[in-house]
Design an enzyme around this catalytic site. Structure first.
Site, PDB file in Angstrom:
ATOM      1  N   CYS A  96       0.803  -1.224   0.000  1.00 52.20           N
ATOM      2  CA  CYS A  96       0.000   0.000   0.000  1.00 52.20           C
ATOM      3  C   CYS A  96       0.836   1.274   0.000  1.00 52.20           C
ATOM      4  CB  CYS A  96      -1.061  -0.013   1.098  1.00 52.20           C
ATOM      5  SG  CYS A  96      -0.436   0.210   2.736  1.00 52.20           S
ATOM      6  N   HIS A 173      -1.461   2.477   7.202  1.00 57.33           N
ATOM      7  CA  HIS A 173      -2.258   2.774   6.022  1.00 57.33           C
ATOM      8  C   HIS A 173      -1.744   4.045   5.372  1.00 57.33           C
ATOM      9  CE1 HIS A 173      -5.388   2.462   3.219  1.00 57.33           C
ATOM     10  NE2 HIS A 173      -6.021   3.546   3.600  1.00 57.33           N
TER      11      HIS A 173
END
Lengths: 316, 306
Positions: A96, A173
């Site tokens: 990510c 994240h």
């Protein structure tokens, strides 16, 4: 696809800069932002985008659950933009960071992507976010480059299943914020669509982004989230050379040298050096203090470990 | 347990409340002091970092004394550069995301109330020395400053804009820290197992050993073979590697390999690769294997000489 092929890498300006350079991108670098305010952001012009990365706890993940079909907590979903800009759904946790980086680079026309990434961009044009995410996960070039920045584990045991992600590396994240064609986009691979935060020129980006991020940070319960900001901007060295700032340039060059050195050290697990050093220090102790000296090290270590456990428990 | 303590350092400082979501720092008005103490009843002395109210604030029932135990190298005392309206420092832990903020209440230098003073810098240097090594030599500066510190800085002396309206953003940098992983319950039960190789031998001790070697010592040449190819084979470069965060991460990761060896053969494999006579499990077994390997090498050398 399995997630086994993607290692965790450190989120660091030096790592990301070398990573994109290895992928063929030119004249772009990352810079860590020490504070969140429009002036620090403006200082990095031309600024292509910002990566907001955070480490979250389970309760925040629950809040963030995607695909609710309604509205995002802040801003508006832009389902049509999914095809017009580069937006990728997250398929693999460990990828990510790289995905957020691509979300900035691929959406800024002035960035010199290099041949490999240009081809990749052309190939994925017209894909939906789902397929684009899948394509990133399956790219050998991107995966191999990404993995080259991870520290090898101290042992190679192919019979074993890949190491399960621990709490520590599982919960990061990355979200990209990019001004694209006069609109401020939030590109979050856990969301179903790109999110827009209204009209925003490149000049307005620092102010608007600061507002959006303050709203975002304000939504998290205290102590639940730790975050960091990385700016994606033009290579400072080229700008400084242009204006003849010798001192600034030498500072940036030093920073580059240090990044390079850190990245070399990051690729090592140092198992051999650690073992040799331990042998020498232990041998030296035994020579000076006899066998008791060695037992002293062991006893001392147990005591320290015990105190460490106690201190950890107190702090919890 | 009668615990004897020695005070290593004390100075005046107030607490600062930190609000993580907004990154706002809010100085609390109470008068306080920070004391660094060493407990001497243990073979391995521990450092206590204590904040307590002083003067009139002692009578404030809402104010509580704080005490933190700190291991060598576990924490740092750093100025908060983003705070421009006061002299704010942060006690930052390397092993967790914990951090505590304080504002200096020692007399400022001259009229400049918001600028870190010479004295603040001296205190910071001393704290960081003690955080690194509890037995660091005492230096004179602190005696000097205790005489010179003069009047307390009262709340009224603060620049008026230190209040809510001017709350500053704290550094966002490195707010991402590794979480302290609690030991599994089994490992704390009887006679603590060694948690990390650094509990036995620290990178600092390794560096001190290397530093003590003569430039022509064959052991240095051997160590150079274990440096990454791109790193120059010199003593200063070796020392830099030993003191780098990446080397420490390497030690932590190797420690974890031996610690989590239960049910896997990872520790066995690494020890085998290193040619160590590893028996049992865990970091103690690894260190004993290191010790045994030294003996084996020595015996081998003897045989060859005979």
């Amino acid at each position: 696809m399995s997630s086994s092929g993607w290692n965790t890498i450190e989120s660091d300006a030096g790592v990301f800069t070398e990573l994109i350079e290895t992928l063929g991108v030119k004249s772009v670098q990352f810079d860590e932002l020490l504070s969140l305010d429009p002036s620090s952001l403006s200082a990095l012009a031309p600024l292509y985008g910002v990566i907001f990365l955070f480490k979250w706890t389970q309760s925040v993940i629950a809040q963030q659950a995607d695909g609710n079909g309604g509205k995002p907590v802040d801003g508006e979903y832009a389902p049509d933009a999914e095809y017009e800009i580069f937006f990728a759904r997250q398929k693999i946790q460990n990828a990510c960071a790289t995905q957020a980086i691509l979300s900035v680079l691929m959406n800024r026309g002035e960035v010199k992507l290099g041949s490999a990434l240009s081809e990749f961009k052309d190939f994925t044009t017209g894909f939906d976010g789902e397929l684009r995410g899948e394509t990133i996960s399956n790219s050998d070039l991107i995966r191999t480059t990404h993995n080259s920045f991870s520290r090898p584990t101290p042992f190679v045991d192919e019979s074993q299943a890949p190491r399960a992600a621990t709490d520590d590396d599982d919960l990061y994240h990355f979200i990209a914020y990019v001004p694209i064609n006069g609109t401020l986009y939030e590109l979050d691979g856990l969301q179903p669509y790109p999110i827009t935060h209204g009209a925003c020129s490149d000049d307005e980006f620092p102010d608007k982004l600061t507002e959006v991020l303050y709203r975002r940070i304000g939504r998290y319960p205290e102590g639940e989230v730790r975050f960091n900001l990385l700016a994606v901007c033009a290579d400072r060295r080229e700008l400084l050379a242009e204006v003849g700032d010798v001192e600034g340039l030498s500072r940036e060059n030093e920073k580059r040298e240090e990044w390079k050195r850190e990245n070399i050290l990051r690729r090592e697990n140092f198992v051999g050096l650690i073992a040799e050093m331990l042998k020498y220090v232990v041998a030296d102790t035994v020579e000076k203090k006899g066998e008791e000296g060695f037992e002293g090290i062991i006893d001392e270590a147990k005591k320290k470990s015990m105190q460490r456990y106690e201190a950890m428990q107190r702090r919890r | 347990m009668s615990s004897d303590t020695v005070t290593l350092l004390t100075f005046k400082a107030g607490k600062v409340e930190f609000n993580p979501p907004s990154k706002h720092l809010k100085p609390l008005p109470q008068k306080g002091k920070i004391t660094l103490q060493k407990s001497t009843d243990e073979e391995s002395p521990l450092l206590s970092f204590i904040w307590e109210p002083r003067g009139s604030s002692k009578n404030d029932p809402t104010v509580e004394r704080d005490e933190l135990m700190i291991f060598p190298g576990e924490a740092e005392w750093l100025p908060v550069a983003q705070c421009t309206t006061g002299r704010v420092y942060v006690l930052k832990f390397n092993s967790s995301s914990q951090r505590s903020f304080f504002w200096m209440q020692e007399a400022p230098s001259g009229d400049i109330l918001n600028e870190i003073s010479e004295n603040d810098l001296k205190i910071a240097t001393r704290i960081n020395t003690l955080l690194e090594d509890i037995d660091a030599e005492e230096v004179d500066i602190l005696e000097e400053q205790s005489g010179a510190s003069g009047d307390d800085v009262e709340m009224e002396d603060l620049p008026t804009n230190t209040g809510d309206s001017a709350q500053q953003q704290a550094s966002l940098s490195s707010l991402i820290n590794s979480i302290v992983i609690p030991p599994s319950s089994s490992s704390t039960s009887s006679g603590a197992p060694i948690h990390d190789i650094t509990d036995a031998i620290t990178p600092k001790q390794m560096a001190q050993f290397v530093d003590s070697l003569d430039a022509s010592d064959p052991r240095l040449t051997n160590l150079y073979n274990f440096l990454p190819a791109e790193i120059p084979k010199t003593k200063p470069e070796l020392l830099r590697v030993l003191q780098s965060p990446q080397f420490l991460q390497g030690i932590n990761s190797l420690s974890q390999t031996f610690r989590s060896a239960e049910g896997t053969n990872a520790g066995q494999l690494v020890a085998h690769e290193l040619g160590l006579p590893y028996r049992g499990e865990g970091i103690e077994a690894f260190l004993r294997a290191i010790r045994a390997a030294i003996q084996e090498e020595k015996d081998r050398d003897h045989e060859m000489q005979e």
